[in-house]
Design an enzyme around this catalytic site. Sequence first.
Site, PDB file in Angstrom:
ATOM      1  N   HIS A 223      -8.533   3.624  -2.649  1.00  0.00           N
ATOM      2  CA  HIS A 223      -7.157   3.213  -2.353  1.00  0.00           C
ATOM      3  C   HIS A 223      -6.595   2.314  -3.457  1.00  0.00           C
ATOM      4  O   HIS A 223      -6.461   1.109  -3.275  1.00  0.00           O
ATOM      5  CB  HIS A 223      -7.141   2.503  -0.989  1.00  0.00           C
ATOM      6  CG  HIS A 223      -5.792   2.099  -0.504  1.00  0.00           C
ATOM      7  ND1 HIS A 223      -4.616   2.690  -0.920  1.00  0.00           N
ATOM      8  CD2 HIS A 223      -5.424   1.126   0.375  1.00  0.00           C
ATOM      9  CE1 HIS A 223      -3.590   2.102  -0.311  1.00  0.00           C
ATOM     10  NE2 HIS A 223      -4.050   1.146   0.466  1.00  0.00           N
TER      11      HIS A 223
ATOM     12  N   CYS B 278       0.806  -1.216   0.000  1.00  0.00           N
ATOM     13  CA  CYS B 278       0.000   0.000   0.000  1.00  0.00           C
ATOM     14  C   CYS B 278       0.845   1.275   0.000  1.00  0.00           C
ATOM     15  O   CYS B 278       0.309   2.367  -0.135  1.00  0.00           O
ATOM     16  CB  CYS B 278      -0.923  -0.006   1.204  1.00  0.00           C
ATOM     17  SG  CYS B 278      -1.828  -1.546   1.343  1.00  0.00           S
TER      18      CYS B 278
END
Lengths: 151, 388
Positions: free
Chosen positions: B334, B85
Amino acid sequence: MVEKDCVPFILDFLPQEGPDDTRIHRFYDHLREGRLTTTRCSSCGEILWQPRVVCPHCNADTMEWIDLPKEGTIYAHTAMVLGAPLGFENDLPFVIAIVRLDMGDHGHMLLFTRVDDAKYEDLAIGDKLWFKTYDCGDGRVFFRFTATAPD
Amino acid sequence: MAMAAVVAAGLTRWGVRKATWKELVQEAGKALFDSVENLDRKDVDALFVGAADPERFVFQAHTAPMVAEQLGLSPRTIMRTEMACASGQMAIKAAAAHVAAGVSEVALVMGVEKMNAAPMAESQTSMACVLDREWDGVQGGSAPPFFAMVAQRHMHEYGTTREQMAMVSQKNHHFSTTNPYAHFQKEFSIERILGSLVVAPPLTLLDCSGITDGAAAVLVTSPERARDFTDQAAYIKGFGQGVQGNNVTNLGDITKWPPLTMAAEEAYRTARIGPEDLDFAELHDCFTISEIIEYEAIGLCPRGEGGKYIEEGQSDMGGKVPCNTRGGLLGTGHPLGATGVGQAVEVLWQFQSKVPEERNVTGAEVALCHNLSGAANAHHITIYGRDA
Ligand SMILES: [Zn+2]
């Protein structure tokens, strides 16, 4: 090598467990004997989780197997309700916990685990859980914990 | 003083996009090149691509040369960075380090992720393989159950409430309504957030960031060259990272994130600032509880008081340090590799007053960008300044 028909090898989260696959195959042999174990470094004495072949503290590569406690308490728990990975969808919902094991002079250890025989709402922080060997149904095994006390 | 400067940016619309990852790259590249007058693509001598998991999401490896191909670049330095991430922020760090070392003069950073391609169970599998497959993935673990347990413990130890977590989601979804690039464009009430589908108790769907397609690009150059491209750059003043392995249980106490505190201390030290100098921050709100713990771990408030911090409005406009003004991960979505780059875009546009007035932190001098990866055991921070 173990064949599994539900998901392709590369999407299968279960490890290959045999002596041709991994140098810690005894971990899985021990599970089949009803023992939850890990390695302790023969040189510096550190208990290593997960089992290792080289000690990250002192670089030694001689290990001995030690038994971990067969019961622990819930440090935290939840349930997978939505969004399971492939191979887990049929299990939904299932309980997941971090279990705290009392290691005596070595303090405590945390283990991430599936929990059987209880719903999320039946459990609370501090509740007791017991180790069990889970039969994956394809010749492989893994560990889980259960909310049901052994006989 | 600054080691490098972010001088230009380009974004795609983020969301469930009817476009391939290569088309997203083209869109973000076009937006960047269209925004800079004095940039010839021949001047771009380095390309850094942040992408977390294209091998799984779209079955594609070796993506950096493909990005060069889409954008018509012939870089002499080229690579992809992978840190789950945080892959996008790592691409910026790699670019800045190459610029500071004199290896590159003008570097392009492209963050991208196409997450809505495979059936949902496969995408969930792709995300779950960020965990240690043999010990955590095998138990059916993935991000939501881990952060759910973090939330449970934080509530247990500090009395943090579900309402306080919902306030993070409400704030960030409000901010994303000011951001036309954001995946989510709707306000949500506290009641609606608390009552949304349970994903992993106590977390509901609106506690979780979205599964999003998107790309973001920035141009990185030296502080000396920055003036060739813009009157107002975002100057990179410091970096910090902290890591404590990858296993879910490595943190010991999952309500405290020591690697984040380590990362923050290193970032403050290298930038020669402290948390009291921050004017706004981009924090990794993958889940609502994450943002609450991040307030604490980077020093915005004392341990255990993150819930109070959001409740007092300290992370909103007019508060001490407005956080996630573009909408955060909760509001913008995201797309893993694009997220860290999207945060840098917000910092640049904040300094340039290119964001809508209602979310513009006017006069801001210092900003912090944070990403986490894995089970919150790896943390990554970049500090930006208005001045070199
Ligand atoms: Zn040792």
